[in-house]
Write an enzyme that holds these catalytic residues in place. Structure first.
Site, PDB file in Angstrom:
ATOM      1  N   LYS A 145       0.858  -1.179   0.000  1.00  0.00           N
ATOM      2  CA  LYS A 145       0.000   0.000   0.000  1.00  0.00           C
ATOM      3  C   LYS A 145       0.891   1.223   0.000  1.00  0.00           C
ATOM      4  O   LYS A 145       2.001   1.187   0.540  1.00  0.00           O
ATOM      5  CB  LYS A 145      -0.866   0.001   1.264  1.00  0.00           C
ATOM      6  N   VAL A 179     -17.922   3.594  -2.509  1.00  0.00           N
ATOM      7  CA  VAL A 179     -18.417   2.240  -2.211  1.00  0.00           C
ATOM      8  C   VAL A 179     -19.789   2.309  -1.535  1.00  0.00           C
ATOM      9  O   VAL A 179     -20.730   1.602  -1.915  1.00  0.00           O
ATOM     10  CB  VAL A 179     -17.444   1.464  -1.301  1.00  0.00           C
ATOM     11  N   GLY A 193     -21.069   6.310   5.848  1.00  0.00           N
ATOM     12  CA  GLY A 193     -20.294   6.740   4.683  1.00  0.00           C
ATOM     13  C   GLY A 193     -20.995   6.397   3.386  1.00  0.00           C
ATOM     14  O   GLY A 193     -21.275   5.234   3.096  1.00  0.00           O
TER      15      GLY A 193
HETATM   16  P1  NAD Z   1     -14.792   7.648  -0.346  1.00  0.00           P
HETATM   17  O1  NAD Z   1     -13.802   8.657   0.094  1.00  0.00           O
HETATM   18  O2  NAD Z   1     -15.393   7.761  -1.708  1.00  0.00           O
HETATM   19  O3  NAD Z   1     -16.026   7.605   0.690  1.00  0.00           O
HETATM   20  C1  NAD Z   1     -15.898   7.749   2.061  1.00  0.00           C
HETATM   21  C2  NAD Z   1     -17.166   8.469   2.547  1.00  0.00           C
HETATM   22  O4  NAD Z   1     -17.176   8.493   3.970  1.00  0.00           O
HETATM   23  C3  NAD Z   1     -17.252   9.925   2.071  1.00  0.00           C
HETATM   24  O5  NAD Z   1     -18.541  10.174   1.528  1.00  0.00           O
HETATM   25  C4  NAD Z   1     -17.001  10.723   3.349  1.00  0.00           C
HETATM   26  O6  NAD Z   1     -17.678  11.983   3.333  1.00  0.00           O
HETATM   27  C5  NAD Z   1     -17.581   9.778   4.377  1.00  0.00           C
HETATM   28  N1  NAD Z   1     -17.106   9.987   5.749  1.00  0.00           N
HETATM   29  C6  NAD Z   1     -15.872  10.355   6.174  1.00  0.00           C
HETATM   30  N2  NAD Z   1     -15.846  10.410   7.517  1.00  0.00           N
HETATM   31  C7  NAD Z   1     -17.079  10.046   7.942  1.00  0.00           C
HETATM   32  C8  NAD Z   1     -17.675   9.888   9.214  1.00  0.00           C
HETATM   33  N3  NAD Z   1     -17.000  10.116  10.348  1.00  0.00           N
HETATM   34  N4  NAD Z   1     -18.968   9.493   9.283  1.00  0.00           N
HETATM   35  C9  NAD Z   1     -19.672   9.248   8.160  1.00  0.00           C
HETATM   36  N5  NAD Z   1     -19.160   9.389   6.917  1.00  0.00           N
HETATM   37  C10 NAD Z   1     -17.883   9.774   6.814  1.00  0.00           C
HETATM   38  O7  NAD Z   1     -14.089   6.225  -0.137  1.00  0.00           O
HETATM   39  P2  NAD Z   1     -14.545   4.815  -0.713  1.00  0.00           P
HETATM   40  O8  NAD Z   1     -13.754   4.514  -1.937  1.00  0.00           O
HETATM   41  O9  NAD Z   1     -16.038   4.728  -0.755  1.00  0.00           O
HETATM   42  O10 NAD Z   1     -13.992   3.859   0.419  1.00  0.00           O
HETATM   43  C11 NAD Z   1     -14.649   3.748   1.672  1.00  0.00           C
HETATM   44  C12 NAD Z   1     -13.829   2.824   2.566  1.00  0.00           C
HETATM   45  O11 NAD Z   1     -13.734   1.543   1.964  1.00  0.00           O
HETATM   46  C13 NAD Z   1     -12.393   3.270   2.820  1.00  0.00           C
HETATM   47  O12 NAD Z   1     -12.009   2.900   4.117  1.00  0.00           O
HETATM   48  C14 NAD Z   1     -11.588   2.465   1.811  1.00  0.00           C
HETATM   49  O13 NAD Z   1     -10.261   2.251   2.240  1.00  0.00           O
HETATM   50  C15 NAD Z   1     -12.355   1.171   1.796  1.00  0.00           C
HETATM   51  N6  NAD Z   1     -12.209   0.426   0.559  1.00  0.00           N
HETATM   52  C16 NAD Z   1     -12.532   0.980  -0.622  1.00  0.00           C
HETATM   53  C17 NAD Z   1     -12.401   0.229  -1.784  1.00  0.00           C
HETATM   54  C18 NAD Z   1     -12.791   0.802  -3.132  1.00  0.00           C
HETATM   55  O14 NAD Z   1     -12.931   0.022  -4.083  1.00  0.00           O
HETATM   56  N7  NAD Z   1     -13.001   2.098  -3.257  1.00  0.00           N
HETATM   57  C19 NAD Z   1     -11.924  -1.084  -1.728  1.00  0.00           C
HETATM   58  C20 NAD Z   1     -11.617  -1.637  -0.483  1.00  0.00           C
HETATM   59  C21 NAD Z   1     -11.757  -0.875   0.664  1.00  0.00           C
END
Ligand code: NAD
Length: 347
Positions: free
Chosen positions: A79, A183, A179
Site C-alpha cells: 500500500k 463504495v 459513509g
Molecule cells: P470515499 O472517500 O469515496 O467515501 C468515504 C465516505 O465516507 C465519504 O462520503 C465521506 O464523506 C464519508 N465519511 C468520512 N468520515 C465520515 C464519518 N465520520 N462518518 C460518516 N461518513 C464519513 O471512499 P470509498 O472509496 O467509498 O472507500 C470507503 C472505505 O472503503 C475506505 O475505508 C476504503 O479504504 C475502503 N475500501 C474501498 C475500496 C474501493 O474500491 N473504493 C476497496 C476496499 C476498501
C-alpha cells in the site's frame, strides 16, 4: 523500533519517497511478495503526523497481504500513502513524482486507486510506470473498483443475514451505512434494490440528502450511526470506527462493511463477539475492488467473470462462519489465521 512495530508483522520493504519540486512525501510499504508482487491502492490523505502516515501505510499494506491471500489472488500485499501537501499543489506533477517512486521498486509494488485518489490520477501514473491498475478503457474491462467492492460487501451481507440472522432475504432488513462515498453509495443502491431499509450518515450533507430522496433512507447524525437500532451495520467510511468507545453501543447483530481496518485493535473484535455481534472481517468482504484491479492488471478482466469471482466472497463468508464454529473463536481471529496460512510462495 522501526523494524518491530507493535501488531505489525515484518514488512519486506518500506520506501520513503520525497520530491521537493512537487512537495511529494510518500510512503510505499511492501508487506509481502510471497504470493506475487505486492498489490494495493494509493491513498492521498492529510495526516496529523508522519508517524500516523507510516502507521497507516504499515497497517494497510499488511491488510492487503491478508486480503489478497484470502481472495486467492496471485499477489502479495502493499500500500502507498501520499501525505497531502498543504494548500494548492500541482496534482499531475505530484502523481508523476509518485509514479517515479513506484517505478523505482521495479514491479515489487503495483498501485491503484484508494481513498483520495481517482481514475484520472491512475491514468496519469500510467505515463510514468506500467505498475498501475484501475484505469478505464474503451476497449476492455477496467477502471473504478468501487462498484465491485460494493458488490462483494453486498453478497457478504446477504450471506450473513441468512446464516447469522436466520432471514431468507434482505427484504425489510434494517441496515445502517456509515459513509456514502464511492463504495457506500453503490452498496446503498444494491441494498435498496433488495428491499433493505436504510439508515445513513455522512459528513457530506448533500450525499445524505440524495440518499433520503433516492432510497427513502433515514438520516442520522454521524455520531449516532454506529449505535443505530438496526440489524446490520456497514462501516464504509474510514478505519478504526470499531473501538473501545463505540463497540459497547453497537446494536446491530451483524457488521459487514467496506472500510479497511475497522477494528481499532484485535480486542475490539473479541468485545463484539462477547456482545453477540458477528463481525465479518473487512479484508474478507471488501476484496471485490482488488479482485477487479488485479484481473484488469493481468489482462484477464471480463465483466461477468470478475463479477462471478467477486460473488464467491459469499462462499468464503460461509466457510469462515463454519471455521469459527469449529474453532470456538472470533471471525476476525479465524480469518487472520486462515489468511496467514495462505501467505506462501505460489507454485
Ligand atoms: P470515499 O472517500 O469515496 O467515501 C468515504 C465516505 O465516507 C465519504 O462520503 C465521506 O464523506 C464519508 N465519511 C468520512 N468520515 C465520515 C464519518 N465520520 N462518518 C460518516 N461518513 C464519513 O471512499 P470509498 O472509496 O467509498 O472507500 C470507503 C472505505 O472503503 C475506505 O475505508 C476504503 O479504504 C475502503 N475500501 C474501498 C475500496 C474501493 O474500491 N473504493 C476497496 C476496499 C476498501
Amino acid at each position: 523500533s522501526l523494524f518491530g512495530l507493535p501488531d505489525q508483522a515484518a514488512h519486506e520493504r518500506v520506501l520513503l519517497a520525497t520530491d521537493p519540486a512537487t512537495g511529494l512525501k510518500a510512503i510505499l510499504a511492501v508487506h509481502s511478495t510471497a504470493r506475487g508482487p505486492a498489490f494495493g491502492g494509493c491513498r492521498l490523505w492529510h495526516y496529523d503526523s508522519e508517524a500516523a502516515a507510516l502507521n497507516d501505510a504499515l497497517r494497510l499494506s499488511q491488510g492487503m497481504s491478508l486480503k489478497n491471500a484470502l481472495a486467492d489472488l496471485p499477489f502479495g500485499g502493499g500500500k502507498a500513502v501520499i501525505l497531502k501537501p498543504q494548500g494548492d499543489f500541482d496534482r499531475p506533477a505530484l502523481f508523476a513524482a509518485f509514479g517515479r517512486a513506484v517505478q523505482s521498486l521495479n514491479g515489487a509494488y503495483i498501485t491503484a486507486e484508494d481513498v483520495g485518489t481517482t481514475t484520472a490520477d491512475m491514468r496519469g501514473l500510467q505515463a510514468v510506470t506500467p505498475f498501475v491498475s484501475g484505469i478505464p478503457r474503451d476497449d476492455a474491462f477496467g477502471g473504478d473498483p468501487s462498484p465491485k467492492t460494493a458488490w462483494g460487501v453486498f453478497v457478504s451481507i446477504q450471506a450473513g443475514v441468512r446464516l447469522v440472522l436466520g432471514r431468507s432475504s434482505l427484504d425489510g432488513v434494517r441496515v445502517a451505512l456509515q459513509g456514502l462515498g464511492a463504495v457506500g453509495w453503490h452498496l446503498a443502491e444494491f441494498l435498496h434494490r433488495a428491499g433493505a431499509k436504510l439508515v445513513v450518515a455522512d459528513v457530506d450533507a448533500a450525499k445524505v440528502e440524495r440518499a433520503v430522496a433516492q432510497f427513502g433512507a433515514v438520516a442520522v447524525h454521524v455520531g449516532e450511526i454506529l449505535a443505530a437500532d438496526v440489524d446490520v451495520l456497514a462501516p464504509c467510511a474510514l478505519g478504526a470506527s470499531l473501538n473501545a468507545q463505540t463497540v459497547p453501543a453497537v446494536r446491530a447483530k451483524l457488521i459487514a462493511g467496506a472500510a479497511n481496518n475497522q477494528l481499532a485493535t484485535p480486542a475490539d473484535g473479541d468485545a463484539l463477539q462477547a456482545r453477540g455481534i458477528c463481525y465479518l472481517p473487512d479484508y474478507l468482504v471488501n476484496a471485490g475492488g482488488i479482485i477487479s484491479v488485479a484481473r484488469e492488471y493481468r489482462g484477464e478482466g471480463e465483466e461477468a467473470a470478475v463479477m462471478a469471482e467477486v460473488s464467491k466472497i459469499a462462499e468464503r463468508v460461509e466457510e469462515l462462519l463454519q471455521r469459527v464454529q469449529k474453532a470456538d473463536s472470533t471471525p476476525a481471529r479465524v480469518a487472520d489465521d486462515w489468511a496467514r496460512s495462505k501467505l506462501v510462495t505460489l507454485g
